[in-house]
Each structure stands twice: as structure tokens, then as C-alpha cells.
Write a protein that holds these residues in place. Structure first.
Motif, PDB file in Angstrom:
ATOM      1  N   LEU A   1       0.845  -1.196   0.000  1.00  0.00           N
ATOM      2  CA  LEU A   1       0.000   0.000   0.000  1.00  0.00           C
ATOM      3  C   LEU A   1       0.880   1.246   0.000  1.00  0.00           C
ATOM      4  CD1 LEU A   1      -2.811  -0.850   2.604  1.00  0.00           C
ATOM      5  CD2 LEU A   1      -3.103  -0.573   0.133  1.00  0.00           C
ATOM      6  N   PRO A   2       0.368   2.356  -0.517  1.00  0.00           N
ATOM      7  CA  PRO A   2       1.145   3.606  -0.489  1.00  0.00           C
ATOM      8  C   PRO A   2       1.125   4.231   0.907  1.00  0.00           C
ATOM      9  CG  PRO A   2      -0.999   3.986  -1.476  1.00  0.00           C
ATOM     10  CD  PRO A   2      -0.892   2.499  -1.266  1.00  0.00           C
ATOM     11  N   LYS A   3       1.967   5.207   1.109  1.00  0.00           N
ATOM     12  CA  LYS A   3       2.087   5.880   2.415  1.00  0.00           C
ATOM     13  C   LYS A   3       0.749   6.445   2.883  1.00  0.00           C
ATOM     14  CE  LYS A   3       4.396   9.746   4.704  1.00  0.00           C
ATOM     15  NZ  LYS A   3       5.390  10.838   4.561  1.00  0.00           N
ATOM     16  N   SER A   4      -0.002   7.085   1.979  1.00  0.00           N
ATOM     17  CA  SER A   4      -1.276   7.708   2.352  1.00  0.00           C
ATOM     18  C   SER A   4      -2.240   6.691   2.948  1.00  0.00           C
ATOM     19  CB  SER A   4      -1.911   8.393   1.139  1.00  0.00           C
ATOM     20  OG  SER A   4      -2.129   7.448   0.092  1.00  0.00           O
ATOM     21  N   SER A   5      -2.232   5.478   2.422  1.00  0.00           N
ATOM     22  CA  SER A   5      -3.126   4.437   2.932  1.00  0.00           C
ATOM     23  C   SER A   5      -2.727   4.006   4.336  1.00  0.00           C
ATOM     24  CB  SER A   5      -3.120   3.228   1.989  1.00  0.00           C
ATOM     25  OG  SER A   5      -3.629   3.567   0.719  1.00  0.00           O
ATOM     26  N   TRP A   6      -1.421   3.819   4.533  1.00  0.00           N
ATOM     27  CA  TRP A   6      -0.958   3.398   5.860  1.00  0.00           C
ATOM     28  C   TRP A   6      -1.233   4.471   6.906  1.00  0.00           C
ATOM     29  CZ3 TRP A   6      -0.784  -1.394   6.170  1.00  0.00           C
ATOM     30  CH2 TRP A   6      -0.149  -2.217   5.233  1.00  0.00           C
ATOM     31  N   VAL A   7      -0.994   5.734   6.551  1.00  0.00           N
ATOM     32  CA  VAL A   7      -1.240   6.827   7.502  1.00  0.00           C
ATOM     33  C   VAL A   7      -2.714   6.873   7.880  1.00  0.00           C
ATOM     34  CG1 VAL A   7      -1.256   9.332   7.779  1.00  0.00           C
ATOM     35  CG2 VAL A   7       0.724   8.211   6.754  1.00  0.00           C
ATOM     36  N   SER A   8      -3.584   6.767   6.867  1.00  0.00           N
ATOM     37  CA  SER A   8      -5.021   6.784   7.114  1.00  0.00           C
ATOM     38  C   SER A   8      -5.438   5.615   7.998  1.00  0.00           C
ATOM     39  CB  SER A   8      -5.779   6.735   5.786  1.00  0.00           C
ATOM     40  OG  SER A   8      -7.173   6.697   5.992  1.00  0.00           O
ATOM     41  N   MET A   9      -4.881   4.446   7.730  1.00  0.00           N
ATOM     42  CA  MET A   9      -5.218   3.259   8.507  1.00  0.00           C
ATOM     43  C   MET A   9      -4.779   3.418   9.967  1.00  0.00           C
ATOM     44  SD  MET A   9      -3.984  -0.688   7.928  1.00  0.00           S
ATOM     45  CE  MET A   9      -4.417  -0.641   6.188  1.00  0.00           C
ATOM     46  N   MET A  10      -3.549   3.894  10.175  1.00  0.00           N
ATOM     47  CA  MET A  10      -3.015   4.009  11.531  1.00  0.00           C
ATOM     48  C   MET A  10      -3.701   5.103  12.332  1.00  0.00           C
ATOM     49  SD  MET A  10      -0.885   1.568  11.806  1.00  0.00           S
ATOM     50  CE  MET A  10      -0.191   2.014  13.397  1.00  0.00           C
ATOM     51  N   GLU A  11      -4.247   6.089  11.652  1.00  0.00           N
ATOM     52  CA  GLU A  11      -4.929   7.178  12.366  1.00  0.00           C
ATOM     53  C   GLU A  11      -6.343   6.798  12.789  1.00  0.00           C
ATOM     54  OE1 GLU A  11      -4.616  10.497   9.738  1.00  0.00           O
ATOM     55  OE2 GLU A  11      -2.659  11.140  10.558  1.00  0.00           O
ATOM     56  N   HIS A  12      -6.827   5.679  12.313  1.00  0.00           N
ATOM     57  CA  HIS A  12      -8.190   5.253  12.655  1.00  0.00           C
ATOM     58  C   HIS A  12      -8.202   3.806  13.158  1.00  0.00           C
ATOM     59  CE1 HIS A  12      -8.701   8.564   9.714  1.00  0.00           C
ATOM     60  NE2 HIS A  12      -9.736   8.891  10.487  1.00  0.00           N
ATOM     61  N   LEU A  13      -7.260   3.509  14.036  1.00  0.00           N
ATOM     62  CA  LEU A  13      -7.170   2.153  14.571  1.00  0.00           C
ATOM     63  C   LEU A  13      -8.351   1.791  15.471  1.00  0.00           C
ATOM     64  CD1 LEU A  13      -3.355   1.815  15.390  1.00  0.00           C
ATOM     65  CD2 LEU A  13      -4.628   0.738  13.527  1.00  0.00           C
ATOM     66  N   ASP A  14      -9.079   2.799  15.951  1.00  0.00           N
ATOM     67  CA  ASP A  14     -10.229   2.501  16.785  1.00  0.00           C
ATOM     68  C   ASP A  14     -11.355   1.851  15.980  1.00  0.00           C
ATOM     69  OD1 ASP A  14     -10.398   4.935  15.406  1.00  0.00           O
ATOM     70  OD2 ASP A  14     -12.030   5.624  16.709  1.00  0.00           O
ATOM     71  N   ASN A  15     -11.274   1.982  14.645  1.00  0.00           N
ATOM     72  CA  ASN A  15     -12.229   1.307  13.759  1.00  0.00           C
ATOM     73  C   ASN A  15     -11.440   0.641  12.625  1.00  0.00           C
ATOM     74  OD1 ASN A  15     -14.507   0.390  12.425  1.00  0.00           O
ATOM     75  ND2 ASN A  15     -14.999   2.393  11.526  1.00  0.00           N
ATOM     76  N   HIS A  16     -10.693  -0.386  13.011  1.00  0.00           N
ATOM     77  CA  HIS A  16      -9.793  -1.066  12.072  1.00  0.00           C
ATOM     78  C   HIS A  16     -10.538  -2.245  11.439  1.00  0.00           C
ATOM     79  CE1 HIS A  16      -5.940  -2.185  10.372  1.00  0.00           C
ATOM     80  NE2 HIS A  16      -6.040  -3.416  10.871  1.00  0.00           N
ATOM     81  N   PHE A  17     -11.202  -1.953  10.310  1.00  0.00           N
ATOM     82  CA  PHE A  17     -12.030  -2.955   9.630  1.00  0.00           C
ATOM     83  C   PHE A  17     -13.065  -3.560  10.581  1.00  0.00           C
ATOM     84  CE2 PHE A  17      -7.923  -2.877   7.423  1.00  0.00           C
ATOM     85  CZ  PHE A  17      -8.337  -2.518   6.135  1.00  0.00           C
ATOM     86  N   GLY A  18     -13.698  -2.663  11.362  1.00  0.00           N
ATOM     87  CA  GLY A  18     -14.760  -3.095  12.265  1.00  0.00           C
ATOM     88  C   GLY A  18     -14.296  -3.510  13.642  1.00  0.00           C
ATOM     89  N   GLU A  19     -12.996  -3.451  13.896  1.00  0.00           N
ATOM     90  CA  GLU A  19     -12.443  -3.839  15.195  1.00  0.00           C
ATOM     91  C   GLU A  19     -11.702  -2.659  15.822  1.00  0.00           C
ATOM     92  OE1 GLU A  19     -12.871  -6.770  16.609  1.00  0.00           O
ATOM     93  OE2 GLU A  19     -13.869  -7.752  14.909  1.00  0.00           O
TER      94      GLU A  19
END
Length: 372
Positions: free
Chosen positions: A256-274
Motif C-alpha cells: 500500500l502507499p504511504k497515504s493508505s498506511w497513515v489513514s489506517m493508523m490514524e483510525h485504529l479505533d475502527n480497524h475494519f470493524g475492530e
């Protein structure tokens, strides 16, 4: 008319090997799991090809390039009389003379760009040393390899059509001669190999067959072996391996590109429903590692093509939602992903051996059969 021996056994056998090696390499070329076999037959074809060029200078009469008929007037007369018997030729007629030179040129270009593709796109083989410098142009070399291969097959098709016209319309014996070596001629000729030509012929066939055997029997040889390095993510970044690997495999950051990882890590409270929340220090440390090793910083084929496919949408955070992933997996049945062995599209290691160590290669793919 008399019967003359024109094509010695080495011409006929090498002709057969060229057909078998080329046909096999071409037919399995689109099957990713057979990539190593495609390369093996390609190299074997290259060996036969090189020997055939040398044979064009050291071989017997009619096999040498200097005995080919390149007279344009003869070519014109031959092509303008496709349905009637024309001037007989003991060796190659004008059309086949030009066709053979064309096939030699296209075979050379196909093999060269094939080796370049293997090295630059796949990071395999003797030209893997060019991978880091030219990976951004990997698709160019791949397209050129396919273009020249298809052009070669098209020319071969024309050549075959010409031999069939010669056989069934002009009542010639070119096809028969490539089987038994004999042609009907006005004056008797008999081609015989001298001792050096016989030794060369034995060496030619022997090396060609050994090349194929060697390539198939030793997959880690320098001509095929992968130069991709296995990654130990536990050593590279303990938090990434521990925190991410506790719930699923350690997906290679280059997927994944950097933008995707940053977005994912900033919303770990809703990480694919978990809720996968982490303390701030661990989160920032993992985010930095993922960003530094993202698709933008990788030369891997998968990274390059995923990144390119996301040019219109860089906000995707699921690898399985990237256009490239969808394209590559479009032919896999839904039942496969739902099977007990796979269970989910996200379970990459079910089909990709070594992915948890950053290795994604065609010859490591094993797709389980769907159930039912």
C-alpha cells in the motif's frame, strides 16, 4: 527428376527442437505458476537459436546464409505465382529465405526482452542487477517481449501457410524434405557432413537438451533464481511484527502507499470493524516504519503496479480493494475464498507462500481448489 539429399539430420532435428521449445514457451507464457518453465524453455530455445546462427556460417551447402536466395526479382515472381508451380529451388526459396531471416531477428528480440523482463520486472535471473535501476520501466520491457513474441508467431504462421501452399497447391516437397531430408531435383546433389560439422552438430543438440534439463532440474540456478530478499519483520521492527502480526499476517508494507498506511493508523479505533487502538508511541513508530517501506519506496512488481492502479484513488486502505489486486484475482472463484483453507480474501498466505516475509512471486502461488 532425381532424389537428392539436401537437409542432413541436424537441420531436421534442430528444426523440431525449435518448434517444440518455442511452442511450449509460448503456450505456457500466460500461466503465472509456470513462469519458471516458460523461462527454461525460453533459454533452451535461445541455445538452439545461437547454434543455428553459427550453423549458417559453418554448416553444409544450402544451410549457409550465403546460399539463401535474396534476389528480389525471384521473390516477386515467387509471390506473384502462389497457385502454380514455379522455378524449383534446391535449398530455400526466396520467400523462405526472407522468412527465416525475419524469424531469426524476431527470435533474438523476443529472447533479449524476455531476459530483460525477467530481470527488471521479476528481479530474477542474470539481469536482476538491472532491477533497481530500471524497475519503473518494467512494463515497457514486458510489452516489448510480448509484442515480438506475437510478431514471431504471426510470421511463423505465414511461413507455415507458405509451406502448405507449396505442398498442396504447387505440389512441392519442402515439408517432406524437412522430415526425410530428400527433395526432387533436376540434378543430383548429396549433402554430407564433414567430421567437424558432425562434432558441432552433436555438441549443438547435446547442449540444447542439457540446457533444458538443467533449467528444469535446478530451479535456483543463476539464470532463473530470484534476487528478492526474504524479510524478517520481527528483526526489522518488533512493534510492527508483534502488534500487527498478533491478529493477522504481517502484510508487506510495500503493498500500500504511504497515504493508505497513515489513514489506517490514524483510525485504529475502527480497524475494519475492530478496535485495534495502540499507545501513541507504538502507533507512531509503526506508522513511520510503514511509511518508510510503503509502495513508493519499493521496487517490487506488486508495489509498482498497486501504486499505479491507485493513481485515481489513493485513499484505499484494504489491499484487496486496490484495482490491481482485483484485476489479478478476477478469475478466482468466490468459492475458493470461502473455502476452509482460505476463508477470506485477506488470508494472502493461503495462496502466496512467503508473503509474510515480503516475498510475492508467481512460482510460489498455490490456489486451493474450491469446495463442493
Amino acid at each position: 527428376m532425381t532424389k537428392s539429399y539436401v537437409w542432413p539430420w541436424v537441420n531436421r532435428l534442430s528444426h523440431l527442437l525449435l518448434i517444440v521449445f518455442l511452442a511450449t514457451a509460448y503456450l505456457i507464457g500466460d500461466y503465472k505458476k509456470l513462469a519458471d518453465y516458460h523461462v527454461a524453455f525460453g533459454y533452451a530455445l535461445g541455445v538452439v537459436f545461437v547454434f543455428r546462427i553459427i550453423w549458417g556460417f559453418v554448416g553444409p551447402r544450402y544451410s549457409k546464409f550465403k546460399d539463401f536466395n535474396f534476389n528480389l526479382a525471384d521473390l516477386k515472381a515467387y509471390l506473384l505465382s502462389p497457385f502454380r508451380k514455379g522455378k524449383p529451388y534446391i535449398g530455400h526459396n526466396p520467400a523462405s529465405s526472407y522468412a527465416i531471416i525475419g524469424m531469426i531477428l524476431l527470435t533474438f528480440l523476443t529472447i533479449v526482452f524476455g531476459v530483460l523482463t525477467q530481470g527488471i520486472e521479476k528481479n530474477h535471473g542474470i539481469l536482476s542487477l538491472l532491477h533497481n535501476a530500471y524497475f519503473e520501466h518494467m512494463e515497457l520491457f514486458s510489452h516489448l517481449h510480448e509484442f515480438f513474441a506475437n510478431a514471431l508467431i504471426a510470421l511463423i504462421g505465414i511461413h507455415i501457410a507458405g509451406t502448405l501452399i507449396d505442398k498442396f497447391i504447387k505440389k512441392g516437397d519442402a515439408i517432406d524434405a524437412m522430415v526425410n531430408g530428400y527433395k526432387k531435383t533436376k540434378t543430383h546433389v548429396s549433402v554430407r557432413l564433414n567430421i567437424w560439422q558432425k562434432l558441432f552438430a552433436i555438441l549443438w543438440i547435446g547442449v540444447s537438451l542439457f540446457t533444458l534439463y538443467y533449467m528444469l532440474a535446478t530451479k535456483d540456478n543463476m539464470w532463473i533464481a530470484s534476487a528478492n530478499i526474504k524479510q524478517d519483520y520481527a528483526q526489522l521492527h518488533q512493534d510492527f511484527s508483534k502488534e500487527c502480526g498478533s491478529c493477522h499476517i504481517t502484510y508487506p508494507p510495500f503493498l500500500l502507499p504511504k497515504s493508505s498506511w497513515v489513514s489506517m493508523m490514524e483510525h485504529l479505533d475502527n480497524h475494519f470493524g475492530e478496535d485495534a487502538s495502540l499507545d501513541e508511541i507504538s502507533k507512531n513508530s509503526i506508522m513511520a516504519f510503514l511509511s518508510q517501506n510503503s509502495a513508493e519506496h519499493s521496487t517490487q512488481e506488486a508495489a509498482f503496479k498497486i501504486l499505479k492502479s491507485m493513481e485515481q484513488n489513493s485513499t484505499i486502505i484494504a489491499i484487496t480493494e486496490t484495482p490491481y489486486w482485483k484485476h489479478r484475482h478476477r478469475k478466482i472463484k468466490k468459492e475458493v475464498f470461502a473455502s476452509a483453507e482460505v476463508k477470506s480474501k485477506a488470508n494472502c498466505k493461503a495462496c502466496h507462500s512467503g508473503i509474510q516475509n515480503g516475498i510475492i512471486e508467481d512460482n510460489r502461488i498455490h490456489i486451493p481448489r474450491s469446495e463442493g
